[in-house]
Write an enzyme that holds these catalytic residues in place. Structure first.
Site, PDB file in Angstrom:
ATOM      1  N   ASN A  24       0.831  -1.199   0.000  1.00  0.00           N
ATOM      2  CA  ASN A  24       0.000   0.000   0.000  1.00  0.00           C
ATOM      3  C   ASN A  24       0.868   1.251   0.000  1.00  0.00           C
ATOM      4  OD1 ASN A  24      -2.694   1.511   0.676  1.00  0.00           O
ATOM      5  ND2 ASN A  24      -1.223   2.260   2.175  1.00  0.00           N
ATOM      6  N   GLU A  25       0.823   2.025  -1.080  1.00  0.00           N
ATOM      7  CA  GLU A  25       1.309   3.415  -1.181  1.00  0.00           C
ATOM      8  C   GLU A  25       2.814   3.606  -1.022  1.00  0.00           C
ATOM      9  OE1 GLU A  25      -1.043   5.896   1.403  1.00  0.00           O
ATOM     10  OE2 GLU A  25      -2.827   5.722   0.142  1.00  0.00           O
ATOM     11  N   ILE A  26       3.608   2.558  -1.133  1.00  0.00           N
ATOM     12  CA  ILE A  26       5.056   2.748  -1.003  1.00  0.00           C
ATOM     13  C   ILE A  26       5.628   3.383  -2.268  1.00  0.00           C
ATOM     14  CG2 ILE A  26       7.279   1.620  -0.621  1.00  0.00           C
ATOM     15  CD1 ILE A  26       5.807  -0.535   0.967  1.00  0.00           C
TER      16      ILE A  26
END
Length: 400
Positions: A165-167
């Site tokens: 998620n969102e890295i």
């Protein structure tokens, strides 16, 4: 096996047994569903599509993100999972995204998803920061991934794997490059990202679950502050909330698939009364701020309220209007996403549970509550929203 709203999620029990000289030496029981699930992610004249095809038919995904059901994991029982998926089914959802900042859920979670026809988007449990990529760490990740892929791959509900998620978004847009004077640090982060999410995890999925879709991260490419990217893959749109855009912006800030968006509210007063005394009933009191996990949260709820409503002076009325504000705002987005099919083919609200009592981005749901009359009168199409009298769970009752 059909998704919720399409038909019965038919399941079949079977057992495989190995015998030697008539004696059982090993056996395995499984409950499976027969279906096909495909994720279509293809370039087109508007960017790149992202949608699910189930049993040969395109499916508009309706659902929510999910975080752990309790801050103390041993408190989570099989019955709580069953109640969760009963609520999800009754709300006419067909998908839950297990967020990468949470946990790999218990077997009972996926069994309940199977039984209720709810597709599961499964993140590997990595989120919002970079991770090591040294051999020792990678060996541990490989073992963890292998264990969970093998454990979950036979569930009919499991729709896809996502690396994190969102890295990827964080490395590009969250200013991390400005924190380090040595450019080699950022370069090491990027190389580590590729080793973990573009090499190791997709290799394990291909080896152990080859028919399941994998993508390296969510969002895949789109960023809410860059309109030119909105036509590509899934989106996390925080223009409403962090960007302080009006709810009406959701009519035009359209993704191909909305895998995150949301807006905060306080929980109902009956919940607030369990952790705060009347002397704490102010939006900026020490207790309220302690339960607020967004740096801009309480004041921003008031800012949005001032745009559309007369802000009540009494705290209890402020909480009530905040719930209405949240419900109406999220309704605006959900209807916009559904209205723009097939360009947009899914919307997953943030989020579906709260693990502690806090001011949160859940959408509260009304049952046996006077607010129900208000929502029924205003939500004349698309869905009916409820605010729970028993627990502040984020669900939306969708139109079938």
């Amino acid at each position: 096996w059909m998704p919720n709203g399409w038909g019965e999620p038919a399941l079949y029990d079977f057992e495989a047994v190995i015998k030697v000289d008539g004696k059982v030496i090993a056996s395995q029981k499984e409950r499976i569903g027969l279906r096909t699930i495909k994720v279509v992610k293809e370039k087109d004249d508007q960017g790149e599509s992202f949608y699910f095809v189930v049993n040969g038919e395109p499916m508009f995904a309706k659902g929510a993100n999910f975080i752990p059901d309790d801050a103390l994991l041993p408190n989570i029982t099989e019955e709580r999972y069953r109640q969760l998926f009963k609520d999800v089914k009754d709300a006419n959802m067909n998908m839950i995204r297990v967020w990468g900042g949470g946990i790999y859920e218990d077997d009972a979670f996926y069994q309940a998803a199977d039984e209720n026809g709810i597709l599961v988007w499964q993140d590997f449990i990595f989120a919002c920061t970079t991770y090591p990529s040294d051999p020792a760490f990678m060996k541990r990740v490989e073992a963890e991934a292998e264990y969970n892929i093998k454990r979950l791959r036979n569930h009919a509900s499991l729709a896809m794997w996502c690396g994190n998620n969102e890295i990827y978004e964080g490395m590009r847009y969250w200013g991390w490059d400005k924190k380090y004077t040595d450019p080699g640090i950022m370069e090491g982060m990027k190389q580590g990202y590729d080793k973990l999410f573009r090499e190791l995890l997709p290799r394990k999925v291909a080896e152990l679950d080859p028919d399941r879709f994998y993508m390296h991260g969510s969002p895949y490419e789109a960023n809410w502050g860059r309109p030119e990217s909105w036509g590509i893959g899934d989106s996390h749109n925080w223009g409403v909330w962090y960007g302080q855009k009006p709810f009406e912006s959701l009519d035009t800030d359209l993704p191909r698939f909305m895998s995150e968006f949301g807006f905060q509210s306080f929980p109902e007063m009956k919940t607030i009364a369990t952790f705060a005394a009347p002397g704490d009933y102010q939006i900026e009191s020490e207790v309220m701020n302690a339960h607020q996990k967004s740096s801009i949260g309480n004041a921003l709820i008031r800012t949005y309220m001032e745009r559309d409503y007369i802000v009540p002076e009494k705290f209890e009325d402020f909480v009530y209007v905040g719930l209405v504000l949240q419900g109406q705002g999220m309704r605006h987005g959900l209807e916009a996403h559904r209205r723009n099919r097939p360009y947009c083919m899914g919307t997953l609200y943030w989020h579906g549970r709260v693990s502690t009592i806090m001011v949160t981005g859940k959408l509260c749901i009304i049952r046996r509550n006077v607010l129900l009359l208000l929502f029924i009168s205003t939500l004349f199409s698309g869905m009916t929203a409820y605010v729970s009298t028993f627990f502040p769970i984020a669900l939306i009752r969708w139109r079938k």
